[in-house]
Design an enzyme around this catalytic site. Structure first.
Site, short mmCIF file in Angstrom:
data_model
loop_
_atom_site.label_atom_id
_atom_site.label_comp_id
_atom_site.label_asym_id
_atom_site.label_seq_id
_atom_site.Cartn_x
_atom_site.Cartn_y
_atom_site.Cartn_z
N HIS A 76 -10.46 -5.92 -2.50
CA HIS A 76 -11.51 -5.86 -1.48
C HIS A 76 -12.70 -5.15 -2.13
O HIS A 76 -12.76 -3.92 -2.17
CB HIS A 76 -11.02 -5.10 -0.25
CG HIS A 76 -9.87 -5.77 0.44
ND1 HIS A 76 -9.99 -7.01 1.04
CD2 HIS A 76 -8.58 -5.39 0.62
CE1 HIS A 76 -8.82 -7.35 1.57
NE2 HIS A 76 -7.95 -6.40 1.32
N ASN A 123 2.10 -4.49 -3.54
CA ASN A 123 0.72 -4.87 -3.28
C ASN A 123 -0.08 -3.64 -2.86
O ASN A 123 0.40 -2.82 -2.07
CB ASN A 123 0.70 -5.92 -2.16
CG ASN A 123 -0.64 -6.61 -1.99
OD1 ASN A 123 -1.19 -7.13 -2.95
ND2 ASN A 123 -1.15 -6.64 -0.77
N ASP A 163 -12.04 -10.33 -1.30
CA ASP A 163 -13.31 -10.57 -0.63
C ASP A 163 -14.34 -9.64 -1.26
O ASP A 163 -13.99 -8.61 -1.84
CB ASP A 163 -13.25 -10.42 0.90
CG ASP A 163 -12.57 -9.14 1.36
OD1 ASP A 163 -12.74 -8.09 0.71
OD2 ASP A 163 -11.88 -9.18 2.39
N GLU A 186 -5.99 -10.44 -2.16
CA GLU A 186 -6.76 -10.33 -0.92
C GLU A 186 -8.25 -10.24 -1.22
O GLU A 186 -8.97 -9.41 -0.68
CB GLU A 186 -6.31 -9.10 -0.11
CG GLU A 186 -4.83 -9.08 0.23
CD GLU A 186 -4.42 -7.91 1.10
OE1 GLU A 186 -5.30 -7.30 1.76
OE2 GLU A 186 -3.22 -7.57 1.12
N GLU A 212 0.80 -1.23 0.00
CA GLU A 212 0.00 0.00 0.00
C GLU A 212 0.84 1.29 0.00
O GLU A 212 0.72 2.13 0.90
CB GLU A 212 -0.97 -0.02 1.19
CG GLU A 212 -1.91 -1.22 1.13
CD GLU A 212 -2.80 -1.36 2.35
OE1 GLU A 212 -2.76 -0.48 3.25
OE2 GLU A 212 -3.54 -2.36 2.44
#
Length: 458
Positions: free
Chosen positions: A236, A200, A266, A264, A159
């Site tokens: 996300h 990432n 979801d 990641e 990030e």
């Protein structure tokens, strides 16, 4: 991409009762498609983030059996491994790596340099650029060096950008400057030469200011020979909002000469979950997985926790949740089957030259019922795998439990797929399964059935 030998760690329990959405009761393995096997056949991995303290029982069985890659959710972050300067706790990280190796899984190391979950002595220290650079590269050398040769991908820097594409003002960016990312990547390469090194970030799934900034950074690093092997797109997401430019965005990064991965994933929704939301979520998980498969340099997909019982979403986004492929009882949701379908699973696929279905309500009470379904092969060819479909005549009918089949329901549409032990139906033979359900208004029998897409007499 390196794919280690896969070993299925879950033993299917014959004749176990399977809950709606194809789940076995908590503590047992789902007798459905195995994502790691389907993904390996496509040349990618399908992984999950895990919590080390939960790696036992049914949670461990699913984590080890269904997924080909493991990411420690928190156990490798700086604040976890070195909360006080020079004082290390490797117990959680060791547990995850040991578990992965015992189950023939890859490991994504997450993460070496991040603005969050830093120990206070790092984030609150008074540093010169040289001093902080030494501390940062020393941390990388210690952690990546400890697991040298055991990690497939390292999220080296996590990030680094704000939403507008400017550099996030982390302690590393503020004190060291733009060069901290190159310093971190070079230190990681020296510490673990065989691992793939990733940058990432989140909200870079579609083409936007933030992903443009990451794109320009990757292009610059590659042009200068900085060791960088991949870009992770966290993903996300929100139900119904998969970026239309996801595939094109993955491809443009790949065209720079790096691998890409969904790291990641979801897909959250406003609670409570409904059939419509779960159906959309299934389509979204399927779409993300298909986008990865469409890009040759997409290494794989990692879901950020596989069960709603271990998801970060409700704590951070009040009123939202149900974001993972399994519910809180470790029962697979429609999303799980959407992933499997994207990876090539189609349930029963054998040819059907003739079939007949008998549907019998054996017991009915004011709000529920038990039904037995028998599927007979009236044709001339053996059916090597079956998938029975029907629609309820009433919107108030819903399957709540099933046995001897993997059952899913979306709206009024129901699909039942064979278990591992009853998939073959020889000519003249039959298989049966049962369902429990609820009803309101009325409880009529289905008007018709299809078997592997072929209409059956009922």
């Amino acid at each position: 991409m390196k794919v280690r030998n896969l070993r299925r760690a879950v033993c299917a329990a014959a004749a176990a009762a399977l809950l709606v959405a194809g789940a076995a009761p908590a503590g047992h393995a789902a007798d459905g498609p195995v994502l790691r096997e389907l993904a390996a056949a496509k040349g990618v991995y399908y992984g999950t983030a895990v919590t080390a303290s939960k790696l036992s029982g049914a949670y461990a069985s699913l984590a080890g059996g269904q997924f080909g890659s493991i990411t420690p959710g928190n156990e490798m972050k700086w604040g976890s491994v070195e909360p006080a300067r020079g004082s290390y706790d490797w117990s959680g990280a060791d547990a995850v790596v040991d578990f992965a190796e015992a189950h023939g899984q890859q490991v994504r190391g997450h993460t070496l340099v991040w603005h969050s979950q830093l120990p206070g002595w790092v984030s609150g220290g008074s540093w010169t650029a040289d001093a902080l650079r030494t501390v940062m590269t020393g941390h990388i050398a210690t952690e990546a060096g400890r697991y040298q040769g055991r990690i497939d991908h390292w999220d080296v820097v996590n990030e680094p950008f704000d939403e507008d594409g400017t550099r996030r003002p982390s302690v590393f960016q503020t004190v060291i400057g733009d060069g901290y990312i190159e310093d971190a990547l070079r230190a990681a390469r020296a510490a673990d030469p065989a691992a793939k090194l990733y940058l990432n970030d989140y909200n870079i799934e579609g083409v936007n200011a933030k992903s443009d900034a990451m794109y320009e950074l990757v292009k610059s690093l590659k042009a200068r020979g900085v060791p960088l092997d991949g870009v992770g797109l966290q993903a996300h997401l929100i139900v119904g909002q998969v970026p239309a430019t996801l595939r094109a965005n993955l491809q443009r990064f790949a065209d720079l000469g790096v691998d890409v991965a969904i790291t990641e994933l979801d897909i959250r929704m406003p609670l409570p979950a409904t059939d419509a939301k779960l159906a959309q979520q299934k389509a979204d998980y399927k779409a993300v997985t298909q986008a990865c498969l469409a890009v040759a340099r997409c290494a794989g997909v990692t879901v950020w926790g596989f069960t709603d019982a271990d998801s970060w979403i409700p704590d951070v986004f009040p009123g939202q949740g149900a974001a993972t492929p399994y519910d809180e009882g470790l029962r697979p949701k429609p999303a799980y089957f959407g992933i499997a379908e994207a990876l090539g699973w189609s349930g029963g696929t054998g040819p059907v030259t003739g079939c007949a279905v008998t549907y019998t309500v054996q017991n009915q009470w004011s709000t529920g019922f038990t039904a037995q379904v028998t599927v007979r092969n009236t044709g001339s060819a053996t059916i090597p795998g079956w998938r029975l479909g029907w629609s309820w005549p009433s919107s108030g009918q819903r399957v709540t439990q099933a046995w001897n089949a993997t059952v899913t329901q979306s709206g009024t549409a129901v699909t039942a797929a064979n278990a591992s032990y009853n998939g073959t139906i020889a000519p003249g033979s039959a298989v049966g399964f049962g369902v429990n359900g609820t009803w309101s208004g009325s409880n009529p029998a289905p008007a018709g059935f299809t078997l592997n897409g072929a209409a059956c007499s009922a």
